[in-house]
Design an enzyme around this catalytic site. Sequence first.
Site, PDB file in Angstrom:
ATOM      1  CG  ASN A  10       9.636   9.065  14.229  1.00  0.00           C
ATOM      2  OD1 ASN A  10       9.477  10.079  14.914  1.00  0.00           O
ATOM      3  ND2 ASN A  10      10.496   8.105  14.541  1.00  0.00           N
ATOM      4  CD1 TRP A  11       7.509  14.306  10.544  1.00  0.00           C
ATOM      5  CD2 TRP A  11       6.896  16.264  11.430  1.00  0.00           C
ATOM      6  NE1 TRP A  11       6.544  14.843   9.728  1.00  0.00           N
ATOM      7  CE2 TRP A  11       6.146  16.048  10.251  1.00  0.00           C
ATOM      8  CE3 TRP A  11       6.668  17.432  12.150  1.00  0.00           C
ATOM      9  CZ2 TRP A  11       5.198  16.961   9.787  1.00  0.00           C
ATOM     10  CZ3 TRP A  11       5.726  18.347  11.687  1.00  0.00           C
ATOM     11  CH2 TRP A  11       4.997  18.104  10.509  1.00  0.00           C
ATOM     12  CE  LYS A  12      13.920   8.986  13.053  1.00  0.00           C
ATOM     13  NZ  LYS A  12      15.046   8.064  12.983  1.00  0.00           N
ATOM     14  CG  HIS A 103      11.685   5.014  17.250  1.00  0.00           C
ATOM     15  ND1 HIS A 103      13.067   5.124  17.206  1.00  0.00           N
ATOM     16  CD2 HIS A 103      11.260   5.141  15.967  1.00  0.00           C
ATOM     17  CE1 HIS A 103      13.442   5.318  15.953  1.00  0.00           C
ATOM     18  NE2 HIS A 103      12.369   5.336  15.183  1.00  0.00           N
ATOM     19  CD  GLU A 105      15.885   7.336  16.411  1.00  0.00           C
ATOM     20  OE1 GLU A 105      15.031   8.206  16.692  1.00  0.00           O
ATOM     21  OE2 GLU A 105      16.259   7.126  15.243  1.00  0.00           O
ATOM     22  CD  GLU A 175      10.724   2.164  12.766  1.00  0.00           C
ATOM     23  OE1 GLU A 175      10.364   2.895  11.839  1.00  0.00           O
ATOM     24  OE2 GLU A 175      11.222   2.595  13.816  1.00  0.00           O
ATOM     25  N   GLY A 181      17.688   5.262   9.587  1.00  0.00           N
ATOM     26  CA  GLY A 181      18.530   6.433   9.384  1.00  0.00           C
ATOM     27  C   GLY A 181      19.894   6.113   8.795  1.00  0.00           C
ATOM     28  CB  SER A 221      16.647   3.587   4.963  1.00  0.00           C
ATOM     29  OG  SER A 221      17.543   3.990   5.987  1.00  0.00           O
ATOM     30  N   GLY A 242      11.054   8.006   8.694  1.00  0.00           N
ATOM     31  CA  GLY A 242      11.828   9.009   9.418  1.00  0.00           C
ATOM     32  C   GLY A 242      12.293  10.117   8.492  1.00  0.00           C
ATOM     33  N   GLY A 243      13.533   9.993   8.010  1.00  0.00           N
ATOM     34  CA  GLY A 243      14.144  11.054   7.209  1.00  0.00           C
ATOM     35  C   GLY A 243      13.279  11.536   6.054  1.00  0.00           C
TER      36      GLY A 243
HETATM   37  C1  PEP Z   1      12.268   5.817  12.020  1.00  0.00           C
HETATM   38  O1  PEP Z   1      12.973   6.486  12.750  1.00  0.00           O
HETATM   39  O2  PEP Z   1      11.190   5.373  12.436  1.00  0.00           O
HETATM   40  C2  PEP Z   1      12.738   5.571  10.665  1.00  0.00           C
HETATM   41  C3  PEP Z   1      12.207   4.614   9.982  1.00  0.00           C
HETATM   42  O3  PEP Z   1      13.739   6.404  10.208  1.00  0.00           O
HETATM   43  P1  PEP Z   1      14.350   6.439   8.716  1.00  0.00           P
HETATM   44  O4  PEP Z   1      13.199   6.357   7.761  1.00  0.00           O
HETATM   45  O5  PEP Z   1      15.076   7.723   8.641  1.00  0.00           O
HETATM   46  O6  PEP Z   1      15.244   5.247   8.598  1.00  0.00           O
END
Ligand code: PEP
Length: 261
Positions: A10-12, A103, A105, A175, A181, A221, A242-243
């Site tokens: 997920n590049w956001k 998601h 967010e 999640e 994040g 994470s 994500g990150g």
């Molecule tokens: C996400 O936004 O779906 C996610 C899992 O982010 P991160 O891996 O950065 O926690």
Amino acid sequence: MSRRPFVAGNWKMNMLRADAEKLVGELKPLLAGTDSVDVAVCPVYTALAAAAGALAGSKIMLGAQNLHTVESDGAFAQSGAYTGEISAEMLKDACVAWVILGHSERRQYFGETDAGVNAKAKACFAQGLLPIVCVGETLAERDLEQTNAVVEVQTRGCFAGIPAAQAKDCVIAYEPVWAIGTGRTATPQQAQDVHAHIRGVLASIYDEATANAVRIQYGGSMKPGNAAELLAQPDIDGGLIGGAALKAADFAAIVNAAAKR
Ligand code: PEP
């Protein structure tokens, strides 16, 4: 039952077109030998075409991070006066296969609801797209021991009226909001417990076979250093990343951990 692992990035709201092309270009050789894992990258809308072009000749699939849907005369409108929105048909036209829905967010900043996710999931199926449905509790909900209840309500709401034949092809991303994040990850046991609970909810909505077919990703994470122990859990079928999806070496390391699962 053995489920094929699925790792999605997920590049956001990151990556210009050139960045997307560069990242995909770095990922392709790193993932060339990883045939036992499904992999997708989910760029922003404006980088979909660049990513799709760069992905040519690879098995890495393309995903989007949202879509717009509205029912009109019993069908999902694919075009019309919805300024700023993108329909399922448009995503399909952009070579998208998967769509991240609900998601946290989007739930937190854009008021996304389970009912909205449900409509979007149905709009996906109507166009041959597949949803990655996100569920997960906040820290306050976990502290109040409401995690299972929260993900059950989300799962039931998001899957309402979706037949088993479609549900089995959906992916759920568990999640925990407090882990996204933040660098704080659910322990493998915490994640496994919730994944098993979600699978039990699916069994009660549908049946055991459907519940066992649905892939449930963990997200929050996940990194090269913790991926293997999370992915070793019996009900964790991959990751929504994500990150760590923004660095080719980190994302590839997670995919490789999934391949060894
Ligand atoms: C996400 O936004 O779906 C996610 C899992 O982010 P991160 O891996 O950065 O926690």
